[in-house]
Design an enzyme around this catalytic site. Structure first.
Site, PDB file in Angstrom:
ATOM      1  N   ASP A 128     -12.076   4.397  82.623  1.00 38.45           N
ATOM      2  CA  ASP A 128     -10.880   3.870  83.273  1.00 38.45           C
ATOM      3  C   ASP A 128      -9.817   4.958  83.270  1.00 38.45           C
ATOM      4  OD1 ASP A 128     -11.908   1.346  83.827  1.00 38.45           O
ATOM      5  OD2 ASP A 128     -11.206   0.483  81.949  1.00 38.45           O
ATOM      6  N   ASP A 144     -12.974  -1.085  89.794  1.00 39.39           N
ATOM      7  CA  ASP A 144     -12.226  -2.316  89.513  1.00 39.39           C
ATOM      8  C   ASP A 144     -11.394  -2.724  90.733  1.00 39.39           C
ATOM      9  OD1 ASP A 144     -13.225  -2.204  86.897  1.00 39.39           O
ATOM     10  OD2 ASP A 144     -11.421  -1.221  86.131  1.00 39.39           O
TER      11      ASP A 144
END
Length: 183
Positions: A128, A144
């Site tokens: 991330d 995402d």
């Protein structure tokens, strides 16, 4: 249905499939390239300003799902991700999702699922990197974003555009311009 109409539909479907496949591959490559650049260019936990007052790039290893749910349960998340991707692929192949909205929603959900699935299988975590600076929010990645946008579009599609079974469908072959064979 005539042979000419059937051929027209097959040509249109193959063209649509090719376009969505190319877009999905481009998005998937973009997701993996950004993740690779973050892993190789930013130290774990380090933040670099990206868009002032909006986003920083922060390298985080996420062993959970959204908001770190199921943290350290990578095998469960691999199984869930794989099942979701396969179910959406099967539903798409069975033409449950139709038109640009349905197909785009399905493509984004599958693409995002595959992007994070690759990380979980290969690395044991999801990379991330996008951290909002104007509010406290979970760090996230491109996959995402694909999933989030895809799910929102899927809800819109199902609520407002999903074909009702009792409605007569419009002939999708009406616009097809195949060369006449003289018959």
């Amino acid at each position: 249905i005539s042979t000419e109409s059937t051929l027209c539909v097959e040509i249109q479907n193959k063209g649509d499939t090719m376009i969505y496949t190319i877009i999905a591959l481009v998005l998937l490559v973009a997701d993996q390239v950004v993740k690779y650049l973050v892993r190789t260019g930013i130290d774990l936990g380090q933040s670099i300003p990206f868009i002032p007052h909006l986003l920083d790039l922060t390298f985080v290893r996420n062993t959970g799902a959204a908001f770190s749910m199921l943290e350290e349960h990578t095998w469960v998340l691999i199984l869930i991700s794989a099942v979701v991707v396969v179910v959406v692929a099967v539903l798409t192949a069975r033409k449950v999702f139709q038109g640009w909205l349905g197909l785009t929603a399905a493509m984004l959900v599958m693409c995002g699922g595959i992007g994070n699935l690759i990380d979980r299988v290969v690395l044991g975590y999801v990379t991330d990197m996008f951290q909002t600076t104007f509010m406290s929010f979970a760090v996230f990645n491109l996959a995402d974003c694909y999933i989030t946008v895809g799910v929102v579009l899927l809800f819109i599609y199902v609520l407002f555009f999903y074909p009702e079974p009792h409605k007569k469908e419009v002939d999708p072959h009406a616009d097809c311009d195949l060369p006449s064979d003289g018959h």
